[in-house]
Scaffold this motif. Structure first.
Motif, PDB file in Angstrom:
ATOM      1  N   ALA A 113      26.801   3.601  14.982  1.00 23.66           N
ATOM      2  CA  ALA A 113      25.829   4.058  13.993  1.00 23.66           C
ATOM      3  C   ALA A 113      26.581   4.354  12.705  1.00 23.66           C
ATOM      4  CB  ALA A 113      25.102   5.311  14.485  1.00 23.66           C
ATOM      5  N   HIS A 114      26.157   3.729  11.611  1.00 25.54           N
ATOM      6  CA  HIS A 114      26.870   3.896  10.355  1.00 25.54           C
ATOM      7  C   HIS A 114      26.722   5.302   9.818  1.00 25.54           C
ATOM      8  CE1 HIS A 114      26.815   3.594   5.797  1.00 25.54           C
ATOM      9  NE2 HIS A 114      28.073   3.358   6.117  1.00 25.54           N
ATOM     10  N   ALA A 115      25.510   5.795   9.735  1.00 27.01           N
ATOM     11  CA  ALA A 115      25.244   7.126   9.199  1.00 27.01           C
ATOM     12  C   ALA A 115      24.514   7.946  10.249  1.00 27.01           C
ATOM     13  CB  ALA A 115      24.419   7.029   7.916  1.00 27.01           C
ATOM     14  N   ALA A 116      24.420   9.236   9.997  1.00 25.72           N
ATOM     15  CA  ALA A 116      23.786  10.133  10.966  1.00 25.72           C
ATOM     16  C   ALA A 116      22.356   9.709  11.259  1.00 25.72           C
ATOM     17  CB  ALA A 116      23.817  11.570  10.445  1.00 25.72           C
ATOM     18  N   GLU A 117      21.635   9.239  10.200  1.00 27.64           N
ATOM     19  CA  GLU A 117      20.242   8.847  10.411  1.00 27.64           C
ATOM     20  C   GLU A 117      20.120   7.556  11.218  1.00 27.64           C
ATOM     21  OE1 GLU A 117      21.318   7.879   6.051  1.00 27.64           O
ATOM     22  OE2 GLU A 117      21.658   9.491   7.516  1.00 27.64           O
ATOM     23  N   ASP A 118      21.208   6.808  11.376  1.00 30.56           N
ATOM     24  CA  ASP A 118      21.176   5.580  12.179  1.00 30.56           C
ATOM     25  C   ASP A 118      21.348   5.861  13.670  1.00 30.56           C
ATOM     26  OD1 ASP A 118      20.894   3.843   9.974  1.00 30.56           O
ATOM     27  OD2 ASP A 118      23.051   3.963   9.578  1.00 30.56           O
ATOM     28  N   ARG A 119      21.746   7.071  14.003  1.00 34.63           N
ATOM     29  CA  ARG A 119      22.021   7.360  15.419  1.00 34.63           C
ATOM     30  C   ARG A 119      20.752   7.332  16.252  1.00 34.63           C
ATOM     31  NH1 ARG A 119      26.854  11.771  15.864  1.00 34.63           N
ATOM     32  NH2 ARG A 119      26.822  10.911  17.956  1.00 34.63           N
ATOM     33  N   ALA A 120      19.641   7.823  15.681  1.00 30.86           N
ATOM     34  CA  ALA A 120      18.376   7.792  16.419  1.00 30.86           C
ATOM     35  C   ALA A 120      17.944   6.356  16.681  1.00 30.86           C
ATOM     36  CB  ALA A 120      17.295   8.542  15.646  1.00 30.86           C
ATOM     37  N   ARG A 121      18.129   5.492  15.699  1.00 26.48           N
ATOM     38  CA  ARG A 121      17.783   4.074  15.863  1.00 26.48           C
ATOM     39  C   ARG A 121      18.647   3.430  16.937  1.00 26.48           C
ATOM     40  NH1 ARG A 121      15.334  -0.190  16.657  1.00 26.48           N
ATOM     41  NH2 ARG A 121      15.608  -2.022  15.352  1.00 26.48           N
ATOM     42  N   LEU A 122      19.928   3.753  16.947  1.00 23.90           N
ATOM     43  CA  LEU A 122      20.829   3.213  17.961  1.00 23.90           C
ATOM     44  C   LEU A 122      20.431   3.706  19.346  1.00 23.90           C
ATOM     45  CD1 LEU A 122      23.473   1.447  18.041  1.00 23.90           C
ATOM     46  CD2 LEU A 122      24.709   3.606  18.273  1.00 23.90           C
ATOM     47  N   ALA A 123      20.095   4.991  19.439  1.00 23.44           N
ATOM     48  CA  ALA A 123      19.679   5.550  20.733  1.00 23.44           C
ATOM     49  C   ALA A 123      18.409   4.886  21.226  1.00 23.44           C
ATOM     50  CB  ALA A 123      19.477   7.060  20.595  1.00 23.44           C
ATOM     51  N   ALA A 124      17.474   4.608  20.301  1.00 26.51           N
ATOM     52  CA  ALA A 124      16.232   3.952  20.693  1.00 26.51           C
ATOM     53  C   ALA A 124      16.489   2.534  21.196  1.00 26.51           C
ATOM     54  CB  ALA A 124      15.270   3.913  19.508  1.00 26.51           C
ATOM     55  N   MET A 125      17.452   1.855  20.579  1.00 22.11           N
ATOM     56  CA  MET A 125      17.768   0.484  20.972  1.00 22.11           C
ATOM     57  C   MET A 125      18.349   0.405  22.377  1.00 22.11           C
ATOM     58  SD  MET A 125      19.457  -0.906  17.419  1.00 22.11           S
ATOM     59  CE  MET A 125      20.209  -2.333  18.195  1.00 22.11           C
ATOM     60  N   GLU A 154      12.096  -3.326  10.837  1.00 20.76           N
ATOM     61  CA  GLU A 154      11.970  -2.410   9.707  1.00 20.76           C
ATOM     62  C   GLU A 154      10.924  -1.344  10.040  1.00 20.76           C
ATOM     63  OE1 GLU A 154      10.984  -4.969   6.494  1.00 20.76           O
ATOM     64  OE2 GLU A 154      12.997  -5.837   6.348  1.00 20.76           O
ATOM     65  N   TYR A 155      11.236  -0.526  11.032  1.00 26.72           N
ATOM     66  CA  TYR A 155      10.257   0.431  11.523  1.00 26.72           C
ATOM     67  C   TYR A 155       9.940   1.518  10.499  1.00 26.72           C
ATOM     68  CZ  TYR A 155      10.897  -1.828  16.002  1.00 26.72           C
ATOM     69  OH  TYR A 155      10.940  -2.764  17.010  1.00 26.72           O
ATOM     70  N   GLY A 156      10.887   1.788   9.603  1.00 26.24           N
ATOM     71  CA  GLY A 156      10.625   2.785   8.582  1.00 26.24           C
ATOM     72  C   GLY A 156       9.516   2.373   7.634  1.00 26.24           C
ATOM     73  N   SER A 157       9.293   1.059   7.478  1.00 22.33           N
ATOM     74  CA  SER A 157       8.245   0.601   6.565  1.00 22.33           C
ATOM     75  C   SER A 157       6.865   0.605   7.201  1.00 22.33           C
ATOM     76  CB  SER A 157       8.574  -0.815   6.078  1.00 22.33           C
ATOM     77  OG  SER A 157       8.514  -1.733   7.154  1.00 22.33           O
ATOM     78  N   LEU A 209       5.863   1.360  19.995  1.00 18.20           N
ATOM     79  CA  LEU A 209       5.867   1.209  18.543  1.00 18.20           C
ATOM     80  C   LEU A 209       5.947   2.556  17.847  1.00 18.20           C
ATOM     81  CD1 LEU A 209       5.558  -0.682  16.097  1.00 18.20           C
ATOM     82  CD2 LEU A 209       3.090  -0.333  16.262  1.00 18.20           C
ATOM     83  N   LEU A 210       5.183   3.537  18.330  1.00 19.99           N
ATOM     84  CA  LEU A 210       5.196   4.864  17.705  1.00 19.99           C
ATOM     85  C   LEU A 210       6.551   5.534  17.903  1.00 19.99           C
ATOM     86  CD1 LEU A 210       3.557   6.947  16.165  1.00 19.99           C
ATOM     87  CD2 LEU A 210       2.803   7.899  18.344  1.00 19.99           C
ATOM     88  N   ARG A 211       7.164   5.333  19.082  1.00 17.43           N
ATOM     89  CA  ARG A 211       8.487   5.918  19.308  1.00 17.43           C
ATOM     90  C   ARG A 211       9.502   5.320  18.348  1.00 17.43           C
ATOM     91  NH1 ARG A 211       6.990   5.279  24.758  1.00 17.43           N
ATOM     92  NH2 ARG A 211       8.324   3.438  24.971  1.00 17.43           N
ATOM     93  N   GLU A 212       9.457   3.997  18.180  1.00 13.86           N
ATOM     94  CA  GLU A 212      10.378   3.353  17.252  1.00 13.86           C
ATOM     95  C   GLU A 212      10.137   3.839  15.822  1.00 13.86           C
ATOM     96  OE1 GLU A 212      12.855   1.508  17.755  1.00 13.86           O
ATOM     97  OE2 GLU A 212      12.636   0.189  19.477  1.00 13.86           O
ATOM     98  N   MET A 213       8.869   3.982  15.457  1.00 17.84           N
ATOM     99  CA  MET A 213       8.539   4.399  14.099  1.00 17.84           C
ATOM    100  C   MET A 213       9.016   5.819  13.837  1.00 17.84           C
ATOM    101  SD  MET A 213       4.838   4.126  12.225  1.00 17.84           S
ATOM    102  CE  MET A 213       4.065   5.386  13.236  1.00 17.84           C
ATOM    103  N   ASN A 214       8.837   6.700  14.804  1.00 14.20           N
ATOM    104  CA  ASN A 214       9.271   8.087  14.628  1.00 14.20           C
ATOM    105  C   ASN A 214      10.785   8.216  14.605  1.00 14.20           C
ATOM    106  OD1 ASN A 214       6.670   9.076  14.476  1.00 14.20           O
ATOM    107  ND2 ASN A 214       6.523   9.523  16.656  1.00 14.20           N
ATOM    108  N   ALA A 215      11.460   7.284  15.305  1.00 16.60           N
ATOM    109  CA  ALA A 215      12.926   7.343  15.347  1.00 16.60           C
ATOM    110  C   ALA A 215      13.565   6.744  14.103  1.00 16.60           C
ATOM    111  CB  ALA A 215      13.445   6.605  16.587  1.00 16.60           C
ATOM    112  N   ALA A 216      12.799   5.912  13.388  1.00 14.87           N
ATOM    113  CA  ALA A 216      13.366   5.216  12.234  1.00 14.87           C
ATOM    114  C   ALA A 216      13.319   6.086  10.993  1.00 14.87           C
ATOM    115  CB  ALA A 216      12.595   3.920  11.986  1.00 14.87           C
ATOM    116  N   PRO A 217      14.301   5.907  10.092  1.00 16.69           N
ATOM    117  CA  PRO A 217      14.243   6.614   8.803  1.00 16.69           C
ATOM    118  C   PRO A 217      13.156   6.021   7.931  1.00 16.69           C
ATOM    119  CG  PRO A 217      16.054   5.074   8.827  1.00 16.69           C
ATOM    120  CD  PRO A 217      15.476   5.058  10.216  1.00 16.69           C
TER     121      PRO A 217
END
Length: 637
Positions: free
Chosen positions: A99-111, A457-460, A596-604
């Motif tokens: 995970a590059h930044a702290a906010e990327d860790r949730a995305r990595l965990a979801a993956m 692009e779950y953040g969008s 989908l909602l889990r991914e969206m909530n985990a994404a920045p």
């Protein structure tokens, strides 16, 4: 005179070449027909052998198949290298998850959260431990893990080695494109043509475009020690070293049909993420940009086995992102089927004459919808697993329900019968007109959401959902107010001014049904979120649930059964709105638990446009309601 081959394989990717080699090892005369078209997936594949890290659709049958394939790769690679004299670059040094930044860790965990129970767990690593394993990593890397069981191989060398090994056993290679099964004369014909397979039969295979970039270090410095599966700026990227001073950066995921032209935008996006993870790559030269077309299916499972209706034809296609990984076991199972007739192919991958998988045909030129595949906006939105068959079934079911309702209304007393049937017919006509409005909104919503999901692009998704909700709310309010005010003139216009009884009943019916349009439109909008994530079964099941409730509630409220008041036509309207309201409540609950909602909530959040950055204060306290997840406000606002 050339001997008629025992087996003709159509397709010269890794799957087709592995199958040809295995058949030749069993003593069969084999021909491979292949035209090296731009976009052949095997010519581009980065070569990850990661059954779970690469599993976007963790179907149990596919996961089990993928694990069996990975276990077979050490022996397969050694045997292939020995038979061809070509080192295929098989490496077992594991994969770093970064995970590059702290906010990327949730995305990595979801993956990778679903690895638990399917795979050897990843070893968690903090930032310092990551850089100890891979010194080239950015100092900004915030953490991740190490997957010891994820291996990789040079897919292009594998392809070269398979061709050489087959040639050594007498496999004949014919450089041409086959456009019909009847063009090939052989004892058995196997279609392994990847994304081009549907040109030979109505198989539900569509191309999913992937772009990769090859980099070279002009200074000749040390390359990457490990493959890296990372998340940077909220988006995944894969990096792997090649030949010491080369790095492959992969891969985009687009639904653009058979377009194989490299995109400067995609190249820039890949390089931006790669440099964020490994800053040293900024000084590397771009030596090549490649585009491959992955063969995807509606349920994201391979299509393997006999072709129904043709005793001499077989198919082995639709392996999507897993073609290189699955090649050893796919080739072994298909060879066994061809040689001995023993069918060990998982049932989930096969076709038969009545299988929904065979009946799905999607438009190759359409722009789609989801992680998963090019699916055309047709009818009720975007197609998905078994969608045309599902629509036919739903259509038959709706027709049955309408006939059922007319039957009950037709049993009213003679004076009311004609007016009641005219009322329901008028209401059905009006609903069909109104349906076109919500189909435009929900279909457009599905396409926009699915593009975002397809690009991860779950953040969008939040602004898209928020806009769709507001648009639907505005349209619903206008339609309901106008129709409610004009319900009597509208009934007279449709039925004629001489039908006084029918007009009166229609006004009563519309008094209940018009406010129910909000439920009707809401259902379509929530359904669009499932379709955008590749799930068309849930909307279909909800439609069936609604109709089943209606079948029960209709006679109860029309005739006054079970102690209910006898409401006639008004009861029919109440039954319709009530059944839809219950279904919407169930669908909403399923949405709240959806992936989908889990991914969206985990994404920045997606970057805000200039001047439109939203402060925390702009989220009103009302957003704490259940509508928070729909309208897109961030959790906790």
């Amino acid at each position: 005179m050339t001997r008629r081959p025992d087996v003709a394989v159509i397709g010269g990717g890794v799957i087709g070449l592995a199958l040809a080699w295995r058949c030749a090892q069993r003593g069969l005369a084999v021909e491979v027909h292949h035209d090296e078209l731009p976009g052949t997936a095997s010519a581009v594949a980065p070569g990850m052998l990661a059954p779970v890290s690469e599993a976007d659709f963790p179907d149990p049958a596919l996961l089990e198949f993928a694990h069996e394939a990975r276990r077979s790769w050490p022996a397969f690679a050694a045997e292939l290298a020995g038979a061809s004299g070509i080192d295929v670059g098989y490496a077992t040094d594991g994969l770093l998850l970064v995970a590059h930044a702290a906010e990327d860790r949730a995305r990595l965990a979801a993956m990778y959260g679903f690895r638990e129970g399917f795979d050897v767990p990843c070893t968690p690593l903090d930032a310092d431990e990551l850089r100890a394993r891979e010194p080239l990593l950015s100092a900004e890397a915030s953490g991740g893990g190490f997957a010891t069981e994820d291996h990789h191989v040079d897919a292009q060398r594998v392809r070269e080695a398979l061709r050489a090994a087959g040639q050594a056993l007498g496999v004949r290679y014919v450089d041409r494109r086959v456009r019909s099964l009847d063009e090939v004369s052989a004892g058995s014909v196997v279609v392994a043509a990847g994304a081009w397979s549907p040109s030979l039969d109505e198989w539900p295979v569509t191309p999913v475009r992937g772009q990769v970039v090859l980099l070279r270090d002009p200074s000749g410095g040390p390359g990457l020690r490990h493959g890296i599966r990372g998340v940077a700026q909220g988006q995944p990227v894969y990096l792997a070293g090649r030949d010491g001073h080369e790095t492959i950066v992969a891969a985009t995921l687009d639904h653009t049909g058979f377009d194989v032209q490299p995109s400067a935008q995609a190249t820039e996006a890949l390089l931006r993420k790669a440099v964020a993870l490994v800053p040293a790559l900024a000084g590397h030269e771009v030596t090549e940009t490649r585009v491959g077309l992955r063969p995807d299916t509606p349920d994201h499972l391979p299509i393997m086995g006999r072709v129904p209706g043709r005793s001499d034809a077989y198919v082995c296609t639709g392996h999507y992102r897993h073609g290189v990984l699955l090649a050893p076991v796919a080739a072994d199972l298909m060879t066994e089927l061809l040689v001995t007739g023993a069918d060990g192919i998982p049932a989930a991958f096969t076709l038969n004459g009545s299988d929904q998988r065979r009946n799905v045909r999607r438009d190759d030129s359409s722009t789609c919808a989801l992680h998963t595949a090019d699916e055309a906006p047709v009818g009720d939105g975007v197609a998905g697993p078994g969608a045309p068959a599902a629509r036919r079934l739903a259509g038959v079911h709706r027709a049955h329900v309408r006939g059922h309702r007319r039957h009950h209304l037709g049993r009213l007393d003679r004076a009311a019968r004609g007016a009641a049937l005219a009322t329901v017919t008028m209401a059905g006509t009006l609903e069909n007109v109104l349906m076109s409005v919500i189909l435009a909104v929900s279909g457009g919503t599905t396409i926009l959401l699915s593009r975002a999901v397809g690009a991860s692009e779950y953040g969008s998704l939040r602004p898209l959902l928020r806009a769709a909700f507001r648009l639907t709310l505005a349209i619903t309010a206008v339609i309901c107010v106008v129709l409610f005010a004009l319900r009597e003139p509208l009934a007279r216009l449709i039925l004629g001014s001489g039908e006084a009884s029918a007009v009166r009943l229609s006004v009563d019916y519309l008094t209940v049904a018009v406010p129910g349009i909000a439920v009707f439109y809401g259902q379509y909008l929530v359904d669009s979120t499932f379709k955008a994530n590749g799930d068309t079964r849930t909307p279909m099941r909800m439609a069936v649930l609604s109709n089943l409730i209606l079948v029960v509630a209709d006679p109860v409220l029309i005739y006054g059964w079970l102690g209910a008041p006898r409401l006639g036509v008004t009861g029919s309207a109440l039954a319709l709105v009530g059944s839809r309201a219950v279904t919407l409540a169930v669908t909403w609950r399923l949405y709240r638990k959806s992936a989908l909602l889990r991914e969206m909530n985990a994404a920045p959040d997606a970057p805000a446009a200039p001047g439109r950055a939203r402060s925390a204060r702009s989220c009103r306290p009302a957003c704490r309601s259940a509508w928070t997840s729909w309208c897109g406000c961030p959790p906790g606002c």
